[in-house]
Design a protein around this motif. Structure first.
Motif, mmCIF file in Angstrom:
data_model
loop_
_atom_site.group_PDB
_atom_site.id
_atom_site.type_symbol
_atom_site.label_atom_id
_atom_site.label_comp_id
_atom_site.label_asym_id
_atom_site.label_seq_id
_atom_site.Cartn_x
_atom_site.Cartn_y
_atom_site.Cartn_z
ATOM 1 N N THR A 84 1.060 -1.264 -0.035
ATOM 2 C CA THR A 84 0.020 -0.151 0.185
ATOM 3 C C THR A 84 1.028 1.183 -0.108
ATOM 4 N N VAL A 85 1.036 1.801 -1.167
ATOM 5 C CA VAL A 85 1.852 2.938 -1.397
ATOM 6 C C VAL A 85 1.510 4.211 -0.608
ATOM 7 N N LYS A 86 0.380 4.582 -0.885
ATOM 8 C CA LYS A 86 -0.366 5.735 -0.339
ATOM 9 C C LYS A 86 -1.702 5.952 -0.527
ATOM 10 N N LYS A 87 -2.328 6.411 0.698
ATOM 11 C CA LYS A 87 -3.783 6.831 0.654
ATOM 12 C C LYS A 87 -4.240 8.023 0.084
ATOM 13 N N LEU A 88 -5.328 7.954 -0.801
ATOM 14 C CA LEU A 88 -5.393 8.896 -1.678
ATOM 15 C C LEU A 88 -6.567 9.726 -1.222
ATOM 16 N N GLY A 89 -7.350 9.638 -0.301
ATOM 17 C CA GLY A 89 -8.352 10.508 0.355
ATOM 18 C C GLY A 89 -9.449 10.825 -0.494
ATOM 19 N N PHE A 90 -9.674 9.868 -1.480
ATOM 20 C CA PHE A 90 -11.163 9.975 -2.139
ATOM 21 C C PHE A 90 -11.792 8.724 -2.285
ATOM 22 N N SER A 91 -13.008 8.284 -2.685
ATOM 23 C CA SER A 91 -13.875 7.296 -2.469
ATOM 24 C C SER A 91 -13.859 7.041 -1.174
ATOM 25 N N LYS A 92 -14.370 7.792 -0.080
ATOM 26 C CA LYS A 92 -14.355 7.218 1.269
ATOM 27 C C LYS A 92 -15.851 6.607 1.373
ATOM 28 N N CYS A 93 -15.703 5.613 1.931
ATOM 29 C CA CYS A 93 -16.906 5.134 2.490
ATOM 30 C C CYS A 93 -16.585 4.117 3.567
ATOM 31 N N ARG A 94 -17.682 3.332 4.167
ATOM 32 C CA ARG A 94 -17.537 2.591 5.225
ATOM 33 C C ARG A 94 -18.249 0.784 5.037
ATOM 34 N N LEU A 95 -17.923 0.225 5.582
ATOM 35 C CA LEU A 95 -18.471 -1.148 5.405
ATOM 36 C C LEU A 95 -19.362 -1.103 6.790
ATOM 37 N N SER A 96 -20.730 -1.389 6.625
ATOM 38 C CA SER A 96 -21.650 -1.418 7.800
ATOM 39 C C SER A 96 -22.411 -2.595 7.897
ATOM 40 N N ILE A 97 -22.758 -3.001 9.054
ATOM 41 C CA ILE A 97 -23.953 -3.923 9.057
ATOM 42 C C ILE A 97 -25.361 -3.183 9.316
ATOM 43 N N ALA A 98 -26.287 -3.778 8.565
ATOM 44 C CA ALA A 98 -27.553 -3.040 8.465
ATOM 45 C C ALA A 98 -28.765 -4.023 8.699
ATOM 46 N N ILE A 99 -29.808 -3.854 9.481
ATOM 47 C CA ILE A 99 -30.888 -4.704 9.780
ATOM 48 C C ILE A 99 -32.314 -3.977 9.470
ATOM 49 N N PRO A 100 -33.159 -4.561 9.444
ATOM 50 C CA PRO A 100 -34.274 -4.060 9.054
ATOM 51 C C PRO A 100 -34.972 -3.132 9.961
#
Ligand code: ATP
Ligand code: ZN
Length: 286
Positions: A84-100
């Motif tokens: 991993t050479v460098k974090k680029l600061g775009f396309s930020k998002c998160r992986l989350s758990i969601a329920i009804p």
């Protein structure tokens, strides 16, 4: 013969536009003609490969591409062995758990014994393991958010940025499990020539990122307040101070970091600064 560095970027999707913009800001021309799979830069020793994001970590590991841009979510999920050479600061998002939406979430233990649909089985299972939870993982490759409403799973684990897709499917986000942004990845065995091309790219990316984090500021200061004002904005070295045509006033130029920007502007106004101009910086080389 001199080499070109091969850079894999997403062909079309949420990473594409910012990836292309990044190289353009670095002065590296790239021509993305319709339907093309690759393209050589006309002013830099680079060749671009346009691929699906999921394939990029594997191609970089194998050396089909020397560099690539992917989301950290895809990188970790792929389990490929790359730098991993460098974090680029775009396309930020998160992986989350969601329920009804109508179901109460009582905390992570809620997930015990439940089934969770996801396209990220490895990241999800790492989260469950770390938290001593046991749930059944249903791996599906797309449209994860409809799984609860068709009775396939009790919960989903998916990419979220604003949460509107979840809402429109009757789901609520209850647990963030991973934060992601775009990263530049590199093959682990670049030769000397390719490494030196990578250094040039990194030098340019750093200058672009630094510039985005800073603003150029010009203001007028009464001479009796000059010392106080200079103390507030001692930028890169010391600020530039020039006399104004009006007796008793000076013009002060400096550089301010974005994250301390508003605080400093308020302090400057309070100290008597007037006619404050703030200008974006295009490149910043220290
Ligand atoms: P491909 O056709 O290349 O396989 P894809 O459909 O898998 O594309 P995209 O939806 O274009 O992928 O998302 C690419 C990456 O962008 C994701 O892996 C994630 O890192 C990031 N991402 C996803 N959704 C968002 C979002 N809503 N906002 C910002 N970034 C996102
Ligand atoms: Zn993909």
């Amino acid at each position: 013969m001199s080499q070109r560095i091969k850079i894999a970027i997403q062909k079309s999707g949420r990473l594409s536009e910012d990836s292309i913009a990044l190289f353009k800001e670095c002065g590296i021309k790239l021509d993305m003609g319709k339907g093309r799979l690759k393209s050589e830069s006309s002013n830099f020793p680079a060749e671009f490969l346009f691929l699906r994001d999921d394939d990029i970590p594997g191609y970089v590991e194998d050396g089909v591409a020397d560099l690539g841009i992917v989301g950290e979510n895809v990188l970790i999920e792929s389990e490929k062995d790359v730098n991993t050479v460098k974090k680029l600061g775009f396309s930020k998002c998160r992986l989350s758990i969601a329920i009804p939406r109508e179901i109460d979430y009582t905390g992570p233990e809620f997930l015990n014994g439940k089934s969770i649909a996801t396209s990220y089985p490895k990241l999800l299972s790492a989260y469950l393991k770390e938290n001593n939870l046991s749930a059944e993982i249903h791996e599906i490759s797309g449209s994860v958010e409809i799984a609860p409403s068709i009775g396939l799973a009790d919960a989903v684990c998916d990419i979220v940025s604003s949460g509107s897709t979840l809402l429109s499917n009757g789901l609520k986000e209850v647990q963030k499990i991973f934060k992601s942004e775009a990263v530049l990845i590199g093959n682990k065995n670049l030769n000397a020539e390719l490494s030196s091309i990578l250094d040039k790219i990194l030098f340019r990316i750093n200058a672009v990122q630094k510039a985005q984090d800073n603003k150029y500021i010009l203001l007028n200061a009464p001479n009796d307040k000059l010392e106080q004002i200079i103390n507030i904005i001692s930028g890169m070295k010391s600020p530039t101070v020039m006399p104004l045509a009006i007796e008793g006033w000076s013009s002060v130029h400096s550089v301010l970091e974005e994250n301390e920007f508003w605080e400093k502007i308020e302090a400057l106004r309070a100290a008597g600064a007037q006619g404050i101009l703030v200008i974006p910086i295009e490149k910043m080389i220290l």
